[in-house]
Design a protein around this motif. Structure first.
Motif, PDB file in Angstrom:
ATOM      1  N   ASN A  50       0.789  -1.234   0.000  1.00 13.45           N
ATOM      2  CA  ASN A  50       0.000   0.000   0.000  1.00 13.45           C
ATOM      3  C   ASN A  50       0.823   1.288   0.000  1.00 13.45           C
ATOM      4  O   ASN A  50       0.270   2.375   0.090  1.00 13.45           O
ATOM      5  N   ASP A 105       5.553  -0.126  -5.130  1.00 19.58           N
ATOM      6  CA  ASP A 105       4.634   0.197  -4.038  1.00 19.58           C
ATOM      7  C   ASP A 105       5.197  -0.126  -2.659  1.00 19.58           C
ATOM      8  O   ASP A 105       4.548   0.145  -1.650  1.00 19.58           O
ATOM      9  N   ARG A 135       1.081  -4.906   3.375  1.00 23.07           N
ATOM     10  CA  ARG A 135       0.146  -5.513   2.421  1.00 23.07           C
ATOM     11  C   ARG A 135      -1.055  -4.607   2.124  1.00 23.07           C
ATOM     12  O   ARG A 135      -1.586  -3.936   3.007  1.00 23.07           O
ATOM     13  N   GLU A 136      -1.460  -4.617   0.858  1.00 18.54           N
ATOM     14  CA  GLU A 136      -2.680  -3.932   0.422  1.00 18.54           C
ATOM     15  C   GLU A 136      -3.774  -4.985   0.350  1.00 18.54           C
ATOM     16  O   GLU A 136      -3.912  -5.701  -0.636  1.00 18.54           O
ATOM     17  N   LYS A 192      -6.275  -5.475  -2.610  1.00 18.57           N
ATOM     18  CA  LYS A 192      -5.763  -5.766  -3.953  1.00 18.57           C
ATOM     19  C   LYS A 192      -4.951  -7.054  -4.033  1.00 18.57           C
ATOM     20  O   LYS A 192      -4.490  -7.419  -5.109  1.00 18.57           O
ATOM     21  N   ASP A 193      -4.776  -7.728  -2.909  1.00 19.12           N
ATOM     22  CA  ASP A 193      -3.892  -8.899  -2.875  1.00 19.12           C
ATOM     23  C   ASP A 193      -4.710 -10.183  -2.838  1.00 19.12           C
ATOM     24  O   ASP A 193      -5.357 -10.494  -1.831  1.00 19.12           O
TER      25      ASP A 193
END
Length: 210
Positions: free
Chosen positions: A17, A71, A185-186, A189-190
């Motif tokens: 993120n 990112d 971690r996003e 979107k993961d």
């Protein structure tokens, strides 16, 4: 055990993120890598810590366009020595003598044994050996990141020659071995984030020979 809980929590995040990792956490991860064991204590690698977004943007296309490259908060590049040389070996042995404050005959004999063997070997063989040592530190950095609650995504899918060019590694006598983006971690979107971790059972992995 806290470490095992952290290792169960970690996974190879496929989306990050962009949130910055606190410097003290990055320092701890790097220190864990620095303290990793290596063959003969030579530490035949260097770690490049990239926060420059332009450089990350250049690396992304030669790393299968993986979004975590750009990112992430910090991109670690583990770069191994391109070969073993007498100067490199002597530098580490001299450092040991300086820090410990004395010379040991057995240690000096071991130095000579390495000098008689490593520099004469094929450079590619030496690089492959050095890269294995970099991987030991790389693995320890992953565990340290998990302990710090930081996501770390191991990346071998990249063009080492191109990364070497971008970072000017060959001129430094180095070659890129493996990449490790650090970040958070996003979740939205993961695709991997909610999947159960799958590993071999202990019985399938471990053979005990009494």
């Amino acid at each position: 055990m806290e470490l095992l809980d952290k290792l169960n929590w970690r996974y190879a995040a496929k989306a990050m993120n962009g949130e910055k990792v606190a410097q003290d956490k990055v320092d701890n991860i790097l220190e864990a890598a620095r303290l990793a064991p290596t063959s003969s204590g030579l530490q035949p690698f260097e770690i490049f810590v990239i926060t420059n977004q332009e450089i990350k943007e250049k690396i992304k296309p030669v790393a299968w366009n993986q979004s975590v490259i750009t990112d992430c908060s910090h991109l670690l590049v583990f770069a191994a020595w391109d070969t073993y040389t007498a100067d490199r070996i002597n530098k580490m042995f001299d450092l040991t003598n300086e820090v410990r404050g004395f010379k040991n005959e057995g240690w000096e004999n071991y130095r000579q044994m390495l000098l008689d063997n490593y520099p004469q070997k094929d450079a590619e063989e030496n690089f492959n050996h050095a890269a294995k040592q970099a991987y030991i530190a790389f693995s320890q950095a992953i565990a340290a990141a998990a302990f710090e609650g930081v996501d770390a995504t191991p990346i071998e899918g990249f063009d080492p020659t191109k990364v070497d060019e971008i970072l000017g590694l060959r001129e430094k006598g180095l070659r890129s071995a493996v990449l490790l983006p650090l970040g958070y971690r996003e979740v939205e979107k993961d695709w991997l984030v909610n999947l159960v971790k799958v590993r071999k059972s202990t019985e399938d992995l471990v053979t005990v020979i009494d």
